[in-house]
Design an enzyme around this catalytic site. Structure first.
Site, PDB file in Angstrom:
ATOM      1  N   HIS A  69       0.825  -1.225   0.000  1.00 25.32           N
ATOM      2  CA  HIS A  69       0.000   0.000   0.000  1.00 25.32           C
ATOM      3  C   HIS A  69       0.857   1.272   0.000  1.00 25.32           C
ATOM      4  O   HIS A  69       0.717   2.099  -0.905  1.00 25.32           O
ATOM      5  CB  HIS A  69      -1.000  -0.036   1.154  1.00 25.32           C
ATOM      6  CG  HIS A  69      -1.671   1.277   1.435  1.00 25.32           C
ATOM      7  ND1 HIS A  69      -2.514   1.892   0.530  1.00 25.32           N
ATOM      8  CD2 HIS A  69      -1.593   2.120   2.497  1.00 25.32           C
ATOM      9  CE1 HIS A  69      -2.934   3.039   1.041  1.00 25.32           C
ATOM     10  NE2 HIS A  69      -2.383   3.198   2.235  1.00 25.32           N
ATOM     11  N   HIS A  94       3.901   6.971   5.307  1.00 22.54           N
ATOM     12  CA  HIS A  94       2.702   7.687   5.766  1.00 22.54           C
ATOM     13  C   HIS A  94       1.875   6.947   6.810  1.00 22.54           C
ATOM     14  O   HIS A  94       1.187   7.565   7.604  1.00 22.54           O
ATOM     15  CB  HIS A  94       1.831   8.128   4.583  1.00 22.54           C
ATOM     16  CG  HIS A  94       0.913   7.075   4.056  1.00 22.54           C
ATOM     17  ND1 HIS A  94       1.279   6.210   3.059  1.00 22.54           N
ATOM     18  CD2 HIS A  94      -0.356   6.733   4.395  1.00 22.54           C
ATOM     19  CE1 HIS A  94       0.270   5.391   2.798  1.00 22.54           C
ATOM     20  NE2 HIS A  94      -0.736   5.686   3.592  1.00 22.54           N
ATOM     21  N   GLU A  98       1.122   6.123  12.471  1.00 21.07           N
ATOM     22  CA  GLU A  98      -0.260   5.798  12.793  1.00 21.07           C
ATOM     23  C   GLU A  98      -0.410   4.350  13.256  1.00 21.07           C
ATOM     24  O   GLU A  98      -1.040   4.073  14.259  1.00 21.07           O
ATOM     25  CB  GLU A  98      -1.099   6.053  11.524  1.00 21.07           C
ATOM     26  CG  GLU A  98      -2.513   5.549  11.545  1.00 21.07           C
ATOM     27  CD  GLU A  98      -3.384   6.376  12.457  1.00 21.07           C
ATOM     28  OE1 GLU A  98      -2.921   7.442  12.887  1.00 21.07           O
ATOM     29  OE2 GLU A  98      -4.507   5.935  12.738  1.00 21.07           O
ATOM     30  N   ASP A  99       0.153   3.425  12.516  1.00 22.69           N
ATOM     31  CA  ASP A  99      -0.149   2.007  12.737  1.00 22.69           C
ATOM     32  C   ASP A  99       0.963   1.176  13.368  1.00 22.69           C
ATOM     33  O   ASP A  99       0.753   0.014  13.671  1.00 22.69           O
ATOM     34  CB  ASP A  99      -0.507   1.340  11.390  1.00 22.69           C
ATOM     35  CG  ASP A  99      -1.731   1.970  10.747  1.00 22.69           C
ATOM     36  OD1 ASP A  99      -2.541   2.533  11.492  1.00 22.69           O
ATOM     37  OD2 ASP A  99      -1.862   1.911   9.517  1.00 22.69           O
ATOM     38  N   ASP A 160      -3.226   8.528  -1.203  1.00 25.10           N
ATOM     39  CA  ASP A 160      -3.615   7.480  -0.259  1.00 25.10           C
ATOM     40  C   ASP A 160      -5.074   7.098  -0.485  1.00 25.10           C
ATOM     41  O   ASP A 160      -5.439   5.931  -0.597  1.00 25.10           O
ATOM     42  CB  ASP A 160      -3.410   8.042   1.165  1.00 25.10           C
ATOM     43  CG  ASP A 160      -3.664   7.011   2.244  1.00 25.10           C
ATOM     44  OD1 ASP A 160      -3.497   5.809   1.974  1.00 25.10           O
ATOM     45  OD2 ASP A 160      -4.035   7.419   3.371  1.00 25.10           O
ATOM     46  N   ASP A 281     -21.856  14.079 -26.003  1.00 22.32           N
ATOM     47  CA  ASP A 281     -20.402  14.157 -25.863  1.00 22.32           C
ATOM     48  C   ASP A 281     -19.858  13.039 -24.987  1.00 22.32           C
ATOM     49  O   ASP A 281     -19.529  13.228 -23.840  1.00 22.32           O
ATOM     50  CB  ASP A 281     -19.969  15.523 -25.334  1.00 22.32           C
ATOM     51  CG  ASP A 281     -20.804  15.965 -24.146  1.00 22.32           C
ATOM     52  OD1 ASP A 281     -21.760  15.258 -23.811  1.00 22.32           O
ATOM     53  OD2 ASP A 281     -20.469  16.998 -23.554  1.00 22.32           O
TER      54      ASP A 281
HETATM   55 MN    MN Z   1      -2.679   4.726   3.873  1.00 26.45          MN
END
Ligand code: MN
Length: 746
Positions: A69, A94, A98-99, A160, A281
């Site tokens: 990811h 990123h 957080e994790d 993300d 269109d």
């Molecule tokens: Mn993420």
């Protein structure tokens, strides 16, 4: 719709997985290559290793190793948004803070302050989005705070979100609904405003796939079926143009046809009420020139004249974003011309640089920024957001709405009497314009002259209007003004002024209340005022004083109060009014067995069907916990659904229908056909005779050989309704049969 998900489980062994991860990582490095300076590669490698190690025991819902990811997000940042090395490192990292156990201090040591700050920004957003309790609007405010700090945070966040949308398949249905709603409500407009057209389009298409699976599949299928025919048409259209442009000695240019997105086709079908076949269109022709900076405009117009020499242009459909770029930086020339077989075709003309900005948005804007000295529209936009954030609104749902209308909408350009240009969001009124000039002018505005014609202050402005404001010293802002302003500046100034007025009037109420309390020997301090406000269910003491002053609260009630133990003793609350009582009875009277509400053990939950979309069994639905009216059931394609799901995700309950043939539901259909003598008979015979469906009301209007019928009827479920629609459509002379979407259209 409960389907078993068919996800290929990842049956790779560890060795194969490792290889797959390395392959993706190498592809990322390859994409980044042109931007690498000495020493960069090692930093990227270090970020990759830190992330891989930190996520090593984690897997995504699909079963994939988690590290794929962040690699994918980094790849989107580099390839699709055009970001550089720092952003790539941040994207890789990123989700670590957080994790995993990785801390900001660690990142600070290993990667320095810039990376740490961006990852911190991303973590803050993630935190808010993951909790169910807080509202999306509040999250959005946080997102904006980080946006004005460092726009890269938001670009990485969009990458993300895009990857999460691309891999949404393995999520549970209600998660899919929530994430998709949030995506259309906030992220797609944000991507649009950032000038990331491709990403915006893909986000919308992906969200539609989950929110409107049937329509999505229908249009995708149709597009697929007409692909070859379309390719042939595009070739025929392009051939003479290619020749002309080449003959004019443009050596370096591209010309191609580009399909419109499924979402935009669907949007058009709904807006214009036409079928897929009637959307003209389905694609646009794009011409991209490689012109030097000083010849860009000239070249674009030259090519424009070649296009219009070959094909007749529609005069109302010329869009010149060369002279007036959109505020997200978009520049191009758009025109619609009559192509072969009498079909309208949109042609977009721009240069390579403009195309870069159209595709990479903000990132490209920075790349070219060094070449210009003036404050760009984009910088202006960010500055305005910052101003707005410095005036925090208490209600964050209002805030989100305000933001959407004043910062995410498209812009119009209007002129002052001196010919100065002003940029305002679409939907702005003369009053918005007045406030944009000066608060004083806004507050004393009584009318305007638009193109020398007198109009009310609520008049909606259009691009190109010249506006002169008329003021009066006697004018004062009024509450109803809030209904026709869209800019956040006008809104907050009007609210400020109303508050001020309320305060002045409230003074009198405060005096009255104080006197009454003293008579009853109740102390009159802020503590008591707040207690009283609470008793009347009023939000603030300011409102309390005001309500008293304008006599909406009867002070005779104070006679029944007493004071003991530092508290005011109020009489017991009154019984529920008869009106409220009958309302709750109505909800109770509805049978409650057709619906299973998940997460609740009892099936005795009261619910009612939302008026805005009138769901019937078989529709894809969700439950929404309202304040005071219990559970309301909405269709997932209800016009209000996206707003509800995005703003109040925590109040949404998963629901599903259970077949029940005894109860029928009121719904409506519209029938359009050729007006002929027997037609009403045929329709009613089919509905109530053959199909035995009860009609509640029927109106027919005929004009110029066509008729439009509106039928309200009771059906048991969606299958029955669909069958009816099909049978009606098959009747001779019937052109179109459709279900009502909203209350308004009945
Ligand atoms: Mn993420």
């Amino acid at each position: 719709m409960e389907t078993t998900l068919n996800i290929p489980q990842y049956k790779m062994n560890e060795e194969q997985e490792k290889k797959a991860i390395l392959r993706k990582y190498r592809a990322l490095l390859h994409a980044l290559k042109p931007k690498l300076k000495p020493g960069d590669k090692e930093q990227v490698r270090a970020a990759f290793e830190v992330a891989a190690e930190a996520h090593k025991n984690m897997r995504r819902k699909s079963g994939e190793p988690y590290i794929l990811h962040p690699i994918a997000v980094a790849t989107i940042c580099v390839e699709e948004i055009g970001l550089g090395v720092t952003s790539c490192i941040c994207a890789l990292l990123h989700d670590t803070v957080e994790d995993t156990d990785i801390t900001l201090e660690f990142l600070q040591r290993e990667f320095g302050a810039e990376v740490t700050k961006i990852v911190d920004g991303l973590t803050k957003i993630a935190n808010v989005l993951d909790s169910n309790i807080s509202q999306q609007a509040e999250n959005f405010r946080k997102i904006l705070l980080t946006l004005t700090d460092d726009p890269r945070v938001i670009l990485i966040k969009l990458a993300d979100r895009l990857h999460n949308m691309r891999t949404l398949e393995s999520m549970r249905r209600e998660k899919q609904l929530k994430i998709s709603s949030e995506t259309v409500y906030v992220y797609a407009p944000l991507a649009h405003r950032m000038g990331l057209y491709n990403i915006k389009t893909e986000l919308e298409d992906l969200a539609m796939k989950y929110l409107e699976p049937d329509s999505y599949r229908y249009i995708a299928q149709k597009l697929d079926n007409t692909k070859r025919e379309r390719a042939r048409y595009i070739n025929d259209f392009i051939r003479p143009l290619k020749e002309k442009i080449t003959n004019a000695h443009f050596v370096d240019f591209e010309i191609y046809g580009r399909p419109k997105s499924i979402h935009s086709i669907w949007h058009k079908m709904k807006k214009k009420g036409v079928s897929f076949e009637e959307v003209y269109d389905l694609f646009a022709i794009r011409i991209i020139l490689n012109s030097p900076p000083d010849r860009e405009k000239e070249d674009c117009w030259k090519v424009y004249s070649m296009v219009t020499d070959e094909y007749t242009p529609s005069p109302e459909r010329l869009r010149d974003w060369l002279s007036n770029p959109k505020s997200n930086g978009y520049e191009a020339l758009h025109t619609t011309v009559m192509g072969p077989q009498g079909k309208w075709v949109e042609v977009q003309i721009r240069t390579k640089r403009m195309n870069d900005i159209a595709e990479k948005g903000l990132a490209a804007h920075w790349k070219y920024k060094e070449e210009t000295t003036e404050e760009s529209r984009f910088d202006k936009w960010i500055r305005q957001i910052r101003d707005m954030l410095e005036n925090p609104e208490t209600n964050s749902v209002d805030f989100l709405q305000d933001f959407k209308t004043s910062f995410l909408a498209e812009d119009i350009y209007v002129y002052t009497p001196k010919g100065d240009i002003k940029m305002l969001p679409v939907g702005s009124s003369a009053l918005d314009f007045a406030f944009s000039i000066h608060t004083k002018i806004g507050e004393s505005c009584i009318g305007a002259k638009v193109n020398h014609k007198l109009v009310p202050i609520s008049h909606k402005l259009r691009s190109g209007d010249q506006v002169e404001i008329i003021t009066s010293s006697k004018q004062k802002p009024k509450a109803e003004w809030l209904k026709f302003v869209v800019t956040s500046k006008a809104k907050s100034k009007i609210k400020d002024s109303l508050k001020e007025e309320k305060r002045t009037i409230g003074e009198e109420g405060k005096l009255l209340l104080t006197k009454r309390l003293e008579q009853m020997h109740i102390p009159a301090t802020q503590v008591q005022f707040e207690e009283i406000a609470g008793y009347f269910k009023i939000n603030s003491t300011l409102d309390l004083f005001y309500e008293i002053a304008i006599k909406r609260i009867d002070l005779n009630e104070v006679k029944q109060w007493s004071y003991s133990g530092d508290k005011i003793v109020f009489p017991k609350p009154e019984k529920v009014s008869p009106e409220e009582k009958s309302n709750s009875n109505k909800i109770l009277a509805k049978k409650d067995t057709e619906l299973i509400i998940f997460g609740e053990s009892s099936d005795k939950i009261k619910y009612s069907l939302a008026n805005c979309c009138k769901p019937i069994p078989g529709d894809d639905v969700f439950g929404f916990i309202t304040q005071g009216e219990g559970l309301k059931i909405h269709r997932t394609n209800c016009p209000n659904a996206a707003r509800l799901l995005a703003n109040y995700g925590h109040r949404v309950v998963k629901t599903k229908w259970v077949k029940n043939k005894e109860i029928s539901f009121l719904t409506g259909i519209k029938i359009i056909g050729l007006d002929d003598v027997g037609v009403i008979n045929k329709i009613t015979n089919l509905i109530s005779g053959t199909l035995k469906i009860n009609i509640s009301a029927l109106t027919i209007e005929a004009k110029d050989g066509l008729f439009e019928g509106n039928v309200k009827l009771y059906v048991h479920d969606r299958d029955e309704l669909e069958n009816l629609v099909k049978r009606l459509t098959d009747l001779p002379g019937i052109e179109k049969v459709e279900r009502y979407d909203t209350e308004n259209s009945i």
